[in-house]
Design a protein around this motif. Structure first.
Motif, mmCIF file in Angstrom:
data_model
loop_
_atom_site.group_PDB
_atom_site.id
_atom_site.type_symbol
_atom_site.label_atom_id
_atom_site.label_comp_id
_atom_site.label_asym_id
_atom_site.label_seq_id
_atom_site.Cartn_x
_atom_site.Cartn_y
_atom_site.Cartn_z
ATOM 1 N N PRO A 267 0.739 -1.152 0.087
ATOM 2 C CA PRO A 267 0.166 0.129 0.022
ATOM 3 C C PRO A 267 0.799 1.089 0.037
ATOM 4 C CG PRO A 267 -0.688 -1.424 1.750
ATOM 5 C CD PRO A 267 0.647 -2.067 1.103
ATOM 6 N N VAL A 268 0.159 2.294 -0.674
ATOM 7 C CA VAL A 268 0.851 3.667 -0.452
ATOM 8 C C VAL A 268 -0.117 4.479 0.016
ATOM 9 C CG1 VAL A 268 1.788 5.546 -1.884
ATOM 10 C CG2 VAL A 268 2.319 3.264 -2.611
ATOM 11 N N VAL A 269 0.610 5.452 1.064
ATOM 12 C CA VAL A 269 -0.388 6.341 1.783
ATOM 13 C C VAL A 269 -0.081 7.529 1.453
ATOM 14 C CG1 VAL A 269 -1.379 7.120 4.090
ATOM 15 C CG2 VAL A 269 -0.900 4.590 3.566
ATOM 16 N N LYS A 270 -1.033 8.552 1.305
ATOM 17 C CA LYS A 270 -0.867 9.996 1.155
ATOM 18 C C LYS A 270 -1.800 10.593 1.582
ATOM 19 C CE LYS A 270 0.914 13.871 -1.038
ATOM 20 N NZ LYS A 270 2.187 13.969 -0.615
ATOM 21 N N ASP A 271 -1.570 11.708 2.525
ATOM 22 C CA ASP A 271 -2.656 12.422 3.109
ATOM 23 C C ASP A 271 -3.830 11.699 3.301
ATOM 24 O OD1 ASP A 271 -0.836 14.660 2.758
ATOM 25 O OD2 ASP A 271 -1.842 15.311 0.921
ATOM 26 N N GLY A 272 -3.813 10.392 4.152
ATOM 27 C CA GLY A 272 -5.081 9.798 4.509
ATOM 28 C C GLY A 272 -5.532 8.938 3.461
ATOM 29 N N SER A 273 -5.394 9.067 2.397
ATOM 30 C CA SER A 273 -5.781 7.874 1.175
ATOM 31 C C SER A 273 -4.875 6.826 1.113
ATOM 32 C CB SER A 273 -5.880 8.727 -0.231
ATOM 33 O OG SER A 273 -6.958 9.603 -0.132
ATOM 34 N N GLU A 274 -5.344 5.546 0.797
ATOM 35 C CA GLU A 274 -4.584 4.484 0.575
ATOM 36 C C GLU A 274 -4.539 3.750 -0.675
ATOM 37 O OE1 GLU A 274 -4.130 0.190 2.679
ATOM 38 O OE2 GLU A 274 -4.016 1.624 4.073
ATOM 39 N N PHE A 275 -3.466 3.770 -1.323
ATOM 40 C CA PHE A 275 -3.545 3.129 -2.586
ATOM 41 C C PHE A 275 -2.821 1.712 -2.585
ATOM 42 C CE2 PHE A 275 -3.784 7.455 -2.935
ATOM 43 C CZ PHE A 275 -4.635 8.057 -4.001
ATOM 44 N N SER A 276 -3.586 0.713 -3.532
ATOM 45 C CA SER A 276 -2.733 -0.472 -3.853
ATOM 46 C C SER A 276 -3.143 -0.747 -5.313
ATOM 47 C CB SER A 276 -2.831 -1.495 -2.745
ATOM 48 O OG SER A 276 -4.206 -1.930 -2.762
ATOM 49 N N ALA A 277 -2.469 -2.005 -5.798
ATOM 50 C CA ALA A 277 -2.931 -2.449 -7.029
ATOM 51 C C ALA A 277 -2.441 -3.798 -6.938
ATOM 52 C CB ALA A 277 -1.853 -1.671 -8.042
ATOM 53 N N ILE A 278 -3.501 -4.724 -7.791
ATOM 54 C CA ILE A 278 -3.552 -5.995 -7.957
ATOM 55 C C ILE A 278 -3.171 -6.237 -9.578
ATOM 56 C CG2 ILE A 278 -4.464 -8.229 -7.825
ATOM 57 C CD1 ILE A 278 -5.534 -5.473 -5.643
ATOM 58 N N GLY A 279 -2.282 -7.025 -10.003
ATOM 59 C CA GLY A 279 -2.284 -7.286 -11.317
ATOM 60 C C GLY A 279 -2.083 -8.661 -11.826
ATOM 61 N N GLN B 53 -11.621 -11.194 -16.763
ATOM 62 C CA GLN B 53 -12.878 -11.397 -15.802
ATOM 63 C C GLN B 53 -12.346 -12.245 -14.541
ATOM 64 O OE1 GLN B 53 -15.479 -13.360 -18.820
ATOM 65 N NE2 GLN B 53 -16.529 -11.726 -19.170
ATOM 66 N N ASN B 54 -11.665 -13.310 -14.682
ATOM 67 C CA ASN B 54 -11.233 -13.878 -13.495
ATOM 68 C C ASN B 54 -10.314 -13.240 -12.853
ATOM 69 O OD1 ASN B 54 -12.558 -16.091 -14.445
ATOM 70 N ND2 ASN B 54 -10.878 -16.960 -15.661
ATOM 71 N N MET B 55 -9.354 -12.425 -13.093
ATOM 72 C CA MET B 55 -8.683 -11.549 -12.293
ATOM 73 C C MET B 55 -9.433 -10.516 -11.559
ATOM 74 S SD MET B 55 -7.184 -8.388 -11.633
ATOM 75 C CE MET B 55 -7.174 -7.351 -13.157
ATOM 76 N N TYR B 56 -10.315 -9.894 -12.356
ATOM 77 C CA TYR B 56 -11.401 -8.920 -11.838
ATOM 78 C C TYR B 56 -12.323 -9.397 -10.742
ATOM 79 C CZ TYR B 56 -14.315 -4.755 -11.984
ATOM 80 O OH TYR B 56 -15.411 -3.513 -11.903
ATOM 81 N N ILE C 117 2.562 -1.444 -22.491
ATOM 82 C CA ILE C 117 2.236 -2.493 -21.844
ATOM 83 C C ILE C 117 0.984 -3.310 -22.173
ATOM 84 C CG2 ILE C 117 1.432 -3.035 -19.408
ATOM 85 C CD1 ILE C 117 2.851 -0.478 -18.517
ATOM 86 N N HIS C 118 1.571 -4.641 -22.621
ATOM 87 C CA HIS C 118 0.173 -5.474 -23.240
ATOM 88 C C HIS C 118 0.062 -6.466 -22.378
ATOM 89 C CE1 HIS C 118 2.101 -3.437 -26.833
ATOM 90 N NE2 HIS C 118 0.887 -3.318 -27.201
ATOM 91 N N ASN C 119 -0.953 -7.388 -22.644
ATOM 92 C CA ASN C 119 -1.278 -8.592 -21.979
ATOM 93 C C ASN C 119 -1.514 -8.622 -20.359
ATOM 94 O OD1 ASN C 119 -1.220 -9.755 -24.489
ATOM 95 N ND2 ASN C 119 0.764 -10.109 -24.482
ATOM 96 N N SER C 120 -1.882 -7.468 -19.899
ATOM 97 C CA SER C 120 -2.021 -7.189 -18.136
ATOM 98 C C SER C 120 -3.235 -6.555 -18.078
ATOM 99 C CB SER C 120 -0.776 -6.318 -18.264
ATOM 100 O OG SER C 120 0.487 -6.712 -18.417
ATOM 101 N N ALA C 121 -3.679 -6.951 -16.941
ATOM 102 C CA ALA C 121 -4.760 -6.184 -16.296
ATOM 103 C C ALA C 121 -4.472 -5.750 -15.106
ATOM 104 C CB ALA C 121 -6.031 -7.128 -16.365
ATOM 105 N N PHE C 122 -4.973 -4.877 -14.482
ATOM 106 C CA PHE C 122 -4.598 -4.039 -13.375
ATOM 107 C C PHE C 122 -5.979 -3.754 -12.645
ATOM 108 C CE2 PHE C 122 -0.934 -3.411 -15.903
ATOM 109 C CZ PHE C 122 0.147 -4.024 -15.293
ATOM 110 N N VAL C 123 -5.951 -3.679 -11.142
ATOM 111 C CA VAL C 123 -7.182 -3.145 -10.416
ATOM 112 C C VAL C 123 -6.436 -2.374 -9.419
ATOM 113 C CG1 VAL C 123 -8.912 -3.377 -8.995
ATOM 114 C CG2 VAL C 123 -8.882 -4.788 -10.792
#
Length: 252
Positions: A136-148, A158-161, A214-220
């Motif tokens: 996770p990355v936290v900035k001014d109270g907001s927290e972000f992360s990513a899954i790929g 669809q399966n990843m999502y 960037i090809h053949n990738s999906a991220f949330v």
């Protein structure tokens, strides 16, 4: 019965929310004679918020006259199809393909209500689908992360999502921004995004994937809202997370 009622309530709320999040109301913007809102408002958004946005329709409404703008994700997809010489044309707020059929989202957005409908058997099948995540990355109270994940088909996306949306940690996020891009066997590129209330994020991240090939990738990218307003910095954080994951996955 209580569970079914909760799902129905969530579904109704989601339908209302989709209608609201597809439109923007802008109040107290000065009226000028012979104004061209389709030109001036994207410029205002770019200069004040640091985001690029176009609109399908934009007009004034009511007294005092507010501006009603319909966001332009449809144009993004239409332009993506046309760049690949895929026959398509715009008709009002949807896309007609060359065979006369109406374009439909390859990967529909998944709400929490939708995630509750995923069966235990389907959940078990998703266990073997490999994903990677960032810290996770936290900035001014907001927290972000990513899954790929590496993807080669719509089913992979669809399966990843689905796997992300049934995760309790991700389900608690305020936004789950999906962005994906992959090349089919015939060479055509399938790409799209869902902002999930984080206006401008999906377009920005898809453009980042395009510019960096960037090809053949999906991220949330997930975001938990904080009290602080961080403005365009949120996009820089999201792009950095996508970059880290793409490198970790070895995306093409």
């Amino acid at each position: 019965m209580d569970r079914q009622m909760t799902v129905l309530d969530d579904g109704i709320t989601d339908l209302r929310s989709r209608s609201m999040r597809d439109n923007i109301l802008i109040h107290n913007y000065p009226h000028t004679p012979d104004e061209n809102l389709a030109v001036t408002m994207p410029k205002v958004f770019r200069e004040t918020l640091g985001i690029d946005v176009d609109f399908i329709r934009i007009h004034r409404n009511g007294q005092p006259p507010s501006i009603v703008a319909t966001k332009n994700k449809t144009y993004d997809k239409f332009n993506s199809l046309r760049r690949q010489n895929i026959s398509a044309r715009l008709h009002r707020d949807h896309i007609l393909l060359g065979d006369g059929s109406t374009y439909k989202e390859e990967v529909p957005i998944i709400t929490n209500a939708d995630a509750l409908q995923i069966t235990p058997e389907q959940t078990q099948d998703l266990d073997s689908f490999e994903v990677k995540s960032t810290d996770p990355v936290v900035k001014d109270g907001s927290e972000f992360s990513a899954i790929g994940a590496i993807v080669h088909t719509v089913e992979d996306v669809q399966n990843m999502y689905r796997k992300v949306c049934i995760d309790p940690y991700a389900a608690a996020a305020n936004s789950r921004i999906l962005v994906y891009r992959f090349r089919r066997e015939d060479g055509k590129i399938v790409e799209n995004y869902h902002d999930d209330d984080e206006h401008g994020a999906g377009r920005r991240l898809l453009r980042y994937m395009q510019e960096n090939e960037i090809h053949n990738s999906a991220f949330v990218v997930t975001r938990w809202m904080g009290d602080g307003h961080i403005g365009p910095q949120r996009f820089t954080i999201m792009e950095s997370l996508i970059n880290d994951l793409a490198n970790d996955l070895g995306s093409d």
